[in-house]
Every structure is written in C-alpha cells, then in structure tokens.
Design an enzyme around this catalytic site. Structure first.
Site, mmCIF file in Angstrom:
data_model
loop_
_atom_site.group_PDB
_atom_site.id
_atom_site.type_symbol
_atom_site.label_atom_id
_atom_site.label_comp_id
_atom_site.label_asym_id
_atom_site.label_seq_id
_atom_site.Cartn_x
_atom_site.Cartn_y
_atom_site.Cartn_z
ATOM 1 N N VAL A 131 -81.493 7.123 -19.931
ATOM 2 C CA VAL A 131 -81.346 6.592 -18.608
ATOM 3 C C VAL A 131 -80.367 7.402 -17.811
ATOM 4 O O VAL A 131 -80.709 8.015 -16.838
ATOM 5 C CB VAL A 131 -80.779 5.229 -18.498
ATOM 6 C CG1 VAL A 131 -80.935 4.642 -17.004
ATOM 7 C CG2 VAL A 131 -82.038 4.318 -19.179
ATOM 8 N N ASP A 132 -79.290 7.942 -18.542
ATOM 9 C CA ASP A 132 -78.406 8.856 -17.906
ATOM 10 C C ASP A 132 -79.012 10.124 -17.877
ATOM 11 O O ASP A 132 -78.842 10.980 -17.090
ATOM 12 C CB ASP A 132 -77.146 9.158 -19.076
ATOM 13 C CG ASP A 132 -76.242 7.954 -18.901
ATOM 14 O OD1 ASP A 132 -76.096 7.081 -17.808
ATOM 15 O OD2 ASP A 132 -75.557 7.701 -19.739
ATOM 16 N N THR A 133 -79.768 10.449 -18.881
ATOM 17 C CA THR A 133 -80.440 11.846 -18.659
ATOM 18 C C THR A 133 -81.610 12.001 -17.655
ATOM 19 O O THR A 133 -81.520 12.894 -16.856
ATOM 20 C CB THR A 133 -81.249 12.282 -20.028
ATOM 21 O OG1 THR A 133 -80.229 12.534 -21.100
ATOM 22 C CG2 THR A 133 -81.882 13.662 -19.998
#
Length: 402
Positions: free
Chosen positions: A175-177
């Site tokens: 999700v961060d990526t």
C-alpha cells in the site's frame, strides 16, 4: 543518438517533510527524475527509519538498510520546524520551491503554520501533497495508519493466502509502495497543470483510497457479481495451470492463462495429448480437474531442474521461484542496470537497487547516494535560504539545526 542529458524534472525543487516509506519513496523517484529534493529531518535522530532494525551499512553504527532504500539523491537538512526560528527557515526555502510533500496526521502542521490553507496564500504556485492514512477530512482522518492495517481493512488481505487458511498480508509494504507511485503521478500532473493555470494546488492522497484502488478486478468481482473472491494461495481460482510447480531442485511458477498457451505448454512438456484430453481441453475443465493436471505436470517437471525448465519454457510465461540471493545475483539484473553501488559519505560503498525508469532522451540520475543526517544543512541554508555563517552557528547553538 545523443540525448538532451537533463533529467525530466531538472529545475524542480521539492521540500520533503515525509518519513518512512510512501513519501520518501515518492521523493526518491522525483530526485531520480532530476528534482532537487530537500529532506527536512528532525535533528534528534532524523527520519524514523534511520533507527530501523536489521542490517546496517557500515556496521552497527552505520546507516539503516531501511533508510538507504528510500532516500537516494536527496539533500538532508536537520531542522527543528516546531520552533519559530525553524519555521522562518522553512518559509525561506518555500519561497524558492515548487513542491512540498508531507505525511503527518491531518492537522499537525497547522500548529506551525505549515498547512496548505496557510501556505497557499503566500505561495500560490506551490504544489502541496499530503499523504495520510484516511485522507485530510472525515471521521477517520485522525487515525494513524500503517500498511498492514490498511491491507486488512481494505479487503486486500482477504484475497491473499491459502484457500483454507487465513487471509495474509503481503510482506512488501504494497500500500505504501502504490501510494508512492500514485504520488509521483499526481505531482507530475499538477506540475503540468500549473504550466497552464499558473496555480499550485493541494493533493490529498490516502493510503486507504490507494488500497481500494489496488483491489482492481477483484474489487469489481465483488461489486458486479456479489461474491467474495476466493483465496487460492499460489494458484488462481479461475485459471489453470496457473500456480507453482515442483521441479527436481525447487519450484517454478507457470501462468498459462489461455488456450493457445496451454497447447504450447503441453507440446513443450512432451505431452501434446493433454490439450485434447476431455479433462483438460477447456479452462473450466482444467480448473475442475486441477489436482490431476498438477500431478501429471509435476511428474514431468520433476525430471529436470528449475533452471533447465526455464530455458525449455522460455517462450511461455514460466519462471523459477527464486530466493533473494538467486534473484539479485541473476546476471540480467546487472545487464538492466538495476544494481548500483553508492559511495556514502559516512559509511563507504553501499549496494542498492536503482531506478527502473529508462528515458531515451532525458535519462534519470539515480547515481547519488542517500544522505547522512544533516549532511547538507549548512550548504542548503547558505545557498537557498541565505543564512549567514554567523546565523548558522547561532541556530546550531540553540539546537534549531543539526
């Protein structure tokens, strides 16, 4: 053919208040694209990931592998912006900036006059990107958010894992990526829009929204069909053979997604008759008889190594399941220019994965190492903020800068 030589974002200046993964990965990509990224860090320890566990470049007192992953090519300024003198320096930097990026909880920067509503009046051309867990508004906006929790809440975890097991998170901070990648796209779009409108704007990117977008066709599977998509481990609930398979020395993954590929796979494995066998002649029949098809295929695949099968099946979507060592030692990784060696000012040579962007005319510059904490404080404050040497000494004495 000669290239123009300048990276695509050469001349763009970014003031980066972000920490951990999503924001720093975004600004690292912008830096590779040529933007000057000034990373504002707490003089007391810097970005949270500098203190991260795991291997450290240069030994125990060296730099965290985690920090090194997401901060290539930036200028580190150790600055306490919670103090009025620190805020004054931030304003001097923003006067000459194009983009500001932050990932504090909504409302935090308002206490210091660094929220978009305050800054947009002074710097109408500023593009201000805010990354948060649940967005800048709404009843959930005050909640903290970490990648695995967002995987859980968005439904992403429910479709990952073995068919009869529990839902699993992805080990990579997916999700961060994805949020980082969307952030780069959004900032580039806003820069393009500013060319015509003459105005900056705020971009509100929520990890939660990104997780929902990342559900892709599995989200639509539920919305249109009304059913929960089934977990299938390394397999696929609606396709076969589409899974991992044993060879004599490990596993390969095969994604045989249509009829032509299945016919070609059967030929390559020496069993063209499988393609016309009533049990396997259509996708639906292959899914219904998956255990038997898997058994027959693995009988053949176990007669040779995963490396040899990769060569025999190189015209098909099939490849070895590699360890991290096998993957990063693969010669093609070096041929693609994906492994770089960085000369860090404090700890020496550090191997890292470089940029995946290949521009034919405006090549990226992913050659600059991640910075030490405060490595560029004096230089940036002298050259951009116009701070004198005497004032630098005074600020350092008051612990405004590090």
């Amino acid at each position: 053919m000669a290239t123009s030589g300048r990276p695509p974002l050469d001349g763009i200046r970014v003031i980066d208040f972000s920490r951990v993964i999503a924001g720093p990965m975004c600004t690292q990509m912008l830096s590779d694209m040529g933007a000057e990224v000034i990373k504002i860090e707490n003089p007391d320890g810097g970005d949270d990931t500098r203190k991260g566990a795991g291997p450290r470049a240069g030994g125990e007192q060296g730099e965290s592998h985690f920090f090194m992953t997401y901060n290539r090519g930036k200028k580190s300024v150790a600055l306490d912006f919670t103090k009025p003198d620190g805020q004054a320096i931030v304003h001097r930097l923003l006067e000459k900036a194009d983009v500001m990026l932050e990932n504090f909880r909504p409302g935090v920067l308002k206490k210091y006059g660094l929220d978009y509503a305050s800054l947009s009046k002074k710097y109408p051309k500023l593009i201000y990107l805010s990354i948060s867990a649940y967005g800048q508004t709404g009843p959930l906006s005050d909640r903290p958010g970490y990648d695995p929790v967002l995987q859980a809440e968005s439904g992403m975890m429910s479709v990952n894992g073995e068919a009869n097991g529990e839902g699993l998170r992805h080990a990579i901070a997916i999700v961060d990526t994805m949020t980082a990648i969307h952030s780069v796209a959004a900032i580039n779009a806003a820069l393009y829009a500013r060319r015509d409108t003459g105005k900056g704007q705020q971009i509100d990117l929520a990890l939660y929204d990104t997780a929902l977008v990342s559900l892709g066709n599995l989200g639509s599977y539920y919305l249109i069909g009304g059913d929960q998509p089934k977990r299938a481990g390394n397999g696929h609930f609606a396709s076969a053979p589409n899974s991992s398979f044993d060879t004599s020395n490990g596993k390969i993954y095969m994604a045989v997604a249509n009829q032509k590929l299945f016919v070609d796979t059967c030929k390559a494995m020496g069993h063209p008759e499988w393609a016309t066998d009533p049990r396997f002649s259509t996708i639906a029949q292959r899914v219904a008889n998956k255990p038997e098809l898997t058994r027959l295929m693995e009988e053949v695949l176990r007669t040779d190594t995963k490396e040899n099968w990769t060569q025999k099946l190189r015209h098909l979507p099939a490849g070895p399941i590699r360890t991290m060592k096998e993957a990063l030692d693969e010669p093609e990784v070096k041929r693609r220019g994906m492994l770089k060696n960085y000369r860090h000012t404090r700890v020496g040579d550090v191997p890292l994965i470089g940029s995946n962007y290949k521009f034919s005319d405006t090549p990226v510059d992913d050659t600059r190492p991640p910075p030490s904490l405060g490595e560029h404080t004096d230089r940036v404050l002298r050259e951009i903020a116009g701070v004198s040497d005497a004032d630098l000494a005074a600020l350092r004495g008051r612990k405004i800068i590090g």
